[in-house]
Design a protein around this motif. Structure first.
Motif, short mmCIF file in Angstrom:
data_model
loop_
_atom_site.label_atom_id
_atom_site.label_comp_id
_atom_site.label_asym_id
_atom_site.label_seq_id
_atom_site.Cartn_x
_atom_site.Cartn_y
_atom_site.Cartn_z
N HIS A 167 23.31 -1.32 -6.42
CA HIS A 167 24.20 -2.40 -5.94
C HIS A 167 23.62 -3.12 -4.72
N ASP A 168 22.30 -3.01 -4.58
CA ASP A 168 21.55 -3.77 -3.57
C ASP A 168 21.96 -3.49 -2.13
N LEU A 169 22.58 -2.33 -1.88
CA LEU A 169 22.91 -1.98 -0.50
C LEU A 169 21.68 -1.48 0.24
N LEU A 170 20.72 -0.98 -0.52
CA LEU A 170 19.47 -0.50 0.06
C LEU A 170 18.30 -1.20 -0.61
N GLN A 171 17.29 -1.50 0.19
CA GLN A 171 16.05 -2.08 -0.34
C GLN A 171 15.03 -0.95 -0.45
N PRO A 172 14.58 -0.61 -1.68
CA PRO A 172 13.61 0.48 -1.82
C PRO A 172 12.19 0.00 -1.52
N TYR A 173 11.37 0.90 -1.02
CA TYR A 173 9.94 0.64 -0.85
C TYR A 173 9.22 1.50 -1.88
N PRO A 174 8.92 0.94 -3.06
CA PRO A 174 8.40 1.77 -4.15
C PRO A 174 6.97 2.26 -3.90
N VAL A 175 6.68 3.43 -4.48
CA VAL A 175 5.31 3.97 -4.44
C VAL A 175 4.55 3.31 -5.59
N LEU A 176 3.49 2.58 -5.26
CA LEU A 176 2.72 1.84 -6.27
C LEU A 176 1.35 2.49 -6.47
N HIS A 177 0.81 2.28 -7.68
CA HIS A 177 -0.48 2.90 -8.01
C HIS A 177 -1.41 1.88 -8.67
N GLU A 178 -2.70 1.97 -8.33
CA GLU A 178 -3.74 1.34 -9.13
C GLU A 178 -4.14 2.35 -10.21
N LYS A 179 -5.13 2.00 -11.05
CA LYS A 179 -5.52 2.92 -12.13
C LYS A 179 -6.30 4.11 -11.55
N PRO A 180 -6.21 5.29 -12.19
CA PRO A 180 -7.00 6.44 -11.71
C PRO A 180 -8.48 6.06 -11.64
N GLY A 181 -9.13 6.46 -10.55
CA GLY A 181 -10.55 6.13 -10.37
C GLY A 181 -10.78 4.89 -9.52
N ASP A 182 -9.73 4.06 -9.36
CA ASP A 182 -9.85 2.89 -8.48
C ASP A 182 -9.78 3.35 -7.02
N PHE A 183 -10.54 2.71 -6.16
CA PHE A 183 -10.48 2.99 -4.73
C PHE A 183 -9.59 1.93 -4.06
N VAL A 184 -8.73 2.38 -3.17
CA VAL A 184 -7.82 1.46 -2.46
C VAL A 184 -7.92 1.72 -0.96
N ALA A 185 -8.00 0.65 -0.17
CA ALA A 185 -8.00 0.78 1.30
C ALA A 185 -6.85 -0.05 1.88
N HIS A 186 -6.38 0.38 3.05
CA HIS A 186 -5.25 -0.29 3.70
C HIS A 186 -5.50 -0.35 5.20
N ILE A 187 -5.43 -1.54 5.76
CA ILE A 187 -5.47 -1.69 7.21
C ILE A 187 -4.32 -2.62 7.60
N LYS A 188 -3.53 -2.16 8.56
CA LYS A 188 -2.41 -2.98 9.05
C LYS A 188 -2.44 -2.94 10.57
N PHE A 189 -2.19 -4.07 11.19
CA PHE A 189 -2.14 -4.10 12.66
C PHE A 189 -1.07 -5.07 13.13
N THR A 190 -0.68 -4.87 14.38
CA THR A 190 0.32 -5.72 15.02
C THR A 190 -0.41 -6.63 16.00
N VAL A 191 -0.10 -7.91 15.95
CA VAL A 191 -0.77 -8.87 16.84
C VAL A 191 0.27 -9.72 17.56
N LEU A 192 0.07 -9.85 18.88
CA LEU A 192 0.92 -10.70 19.72
C LEU A 192 0.19 -12.02 19.95
N LEU A 193 0.82 -13.14 19.62
CA LEU A 193 0.20 -14.46 19.84
C LEU A 193 0.55 -14.94 21.24
N MET A 194 -0.20 -14.42 22.21
CA MET A 194 0.06 -14.71 23.62
C MET A 194 -0.50 -16.08 24.00
#
Length: 393
Positions: free
Chosen positions: A295-322
């Motif tokens: 009933h859309d009271l919660l927004q899920p953050y699903p666990v997603l997958h690429e195909k087995p054997g694929d390599f995946v990298a993730h970089i996230k950062f916070t930036v202040l536009l001073m």
């Protein structure tokens, strides 16, 4: 100036108090990331590592702003996730999960912290091995890192969100990788982890966002995922989803007692920030969460997958536009990478050569930066990765 106007004025980076809170949250989340990485060893349980990250953030933020008149909310802004190998994101298992790390695993560690609603998030890719990272694993991490460095230089006042989307796709292609589709980098505001101004990772006919221009005193979470696969991850099992966020604009009278119990607990403990189902009473949680999500009271953050054997990298950062330029406040050093690709595209090199600080007019003396100051390194040379060609010279 009325109290309301003063309150409104203090909510962005023109207030030194706000900047201090962002940087305080960043310092804690950087240390939490460092702690989790140091504990990542073969046979370590993933759920224990996620708990360590969250506990550290709760403990450190709990020690701040204790003796102030106004109660200041603080703590986890995004639960610690450790997504392994071809799992792309949001893996933060329940206490009953027995999953462990293995030698050679590629780990994407993702977490967030807030102080008074001012959020700092970070994600980092770590390979569970000694010595330099080589082959396609090095390529995919180098692609994410270079794309992040380019994004840092293009997320600046006057530039548009589409400029960043196009640039990061070009960078990934230079490493024979793809930017993962469907990822949004959001503007951050007080108590808002998913602001309306966004950068779409890959624009296509099905997914479009409003064009937006970056402005001074804004804050962004820049979220880069790269893959050696096709970059179109799939949801394989809804039962793996454990991270949710209260959809504050939705209401519904829940029918099941278990749902009402859990929803009441969520409203008390996690009214605004994303949370892990681990933090709820587990027996009732699974049953109650389903009705809340339906009933859309919660927004899920699903666990997603690429195909087995694929390599995946993730970089996230916070930036202040001073006013004096972009200040990247969250990051972690990479392991040594020996990419198979040589980066020789002149446009990408030109982007990387851009500074992140605004040059001041006049010939004032330049202040000496503190040793190890992260803002200084951001303005200098970007973190560059070695290629095989470099190491053979």
């Amino acid at each position: 100036m009325s109290d309301e106007e003063r309150e409104e004025k203090e909510l962005d980076l023109t207030s030194t108090d706000v900047v201090t809170k962002y940087k305080g949250a960043a310092e804690i989340v950087n240390k939490a990331l460092q702690l989790v990485i140091s504990e990542c060893k073969p046979k370590a349980k993933i759920v224990d590592l996620c708990e360590k990250g969250d506990s550290f953030i709760r403990e450190q933020t709990g020690n701040m702003y204790k003796n102030v008149k106004r109660k200041i909310e603080r703590g986890v802004a995004f639960p610690t996730c450790i997504s392994v190998n071809n799992t792309v994101c949001h893996f933060s298992p329940l206490a009953s999960d027995e999953g462990v790390l293995e030698e050679g695993d590629i780990l994407k560690i993702d977490m967030g912290c807030h102080i008074d609603g001012f959020i700092a998030v970070v994600a980092h890719t770590h390979v569970l091995q000694q010595g330099p990272i080589t082959g396609r694993a090095a390529d995919v991490i180098a692609a994410a890192n270079t794309a992040a460095e380019v994004a840092l230089r293009l997320v600046r006042p006057g530039k548009k969100n589409k400029d960043v989307s196009e640039a990061i796709q070009k960078v990934a292609a230079a490493y024979d990788c793809r930017i993962v589709e469907g990822v949004l980098s959001h503007q951050l505001k007080q108590f808002v982890i998913d602001g309306n101004k966004v950068i779409l990772s890959v624009s296509n006919p099905e997914t479009k966002v409003d064009e937006a221009e970056f402005e001074e005193n804004e804050v962004y979470a820049i979220d880069i995922f790269t893959s050696t696969g096709d970059g179109k991850p799939k949801l394989l099992d809804e039962k793996q989803t454990t991270i949710y966020k209260r959809a504050v604009d939705r209401n519904y009278h829940l029918k099941m007692k278990a749902s009402r119990f859990i929803f009441s607990e969520i409203n008390q403990k996690f009214p605004i920030m994303p949370f892990s189902a681990r933090a709820l009473e587990e027996k009732r949680a699974r049953l109650g969460l389903v009705e809340c999500v339906n009933h859309d009271l919660l927004q899920p953050y699903p666990v997603l997958h690429e195909k087995p054997g694929d390599f995946v990298a993730h970089i996230k950062f916070t930036v202040l536009l001073m006013p004096n330029g972009s200040d990247r406040i969250t990051s972690h050093p990479l392991q040594e990478l020996q990419s198979t690709k040589v980066l020789d595209d002149p446009e990408i090199k030109a982007w990387l050569a851009l500074g992140t600080k605004t040059k001041k007019k006049g010939g004032g003396k330049k202040k000496k930066g503190k040793k190890g100051d992260m803002a200084d390194t951001a303005d200098g040379e970007p973190m560059v990765t070695k290629t095989k060609a470099d190491s053979q010279e």
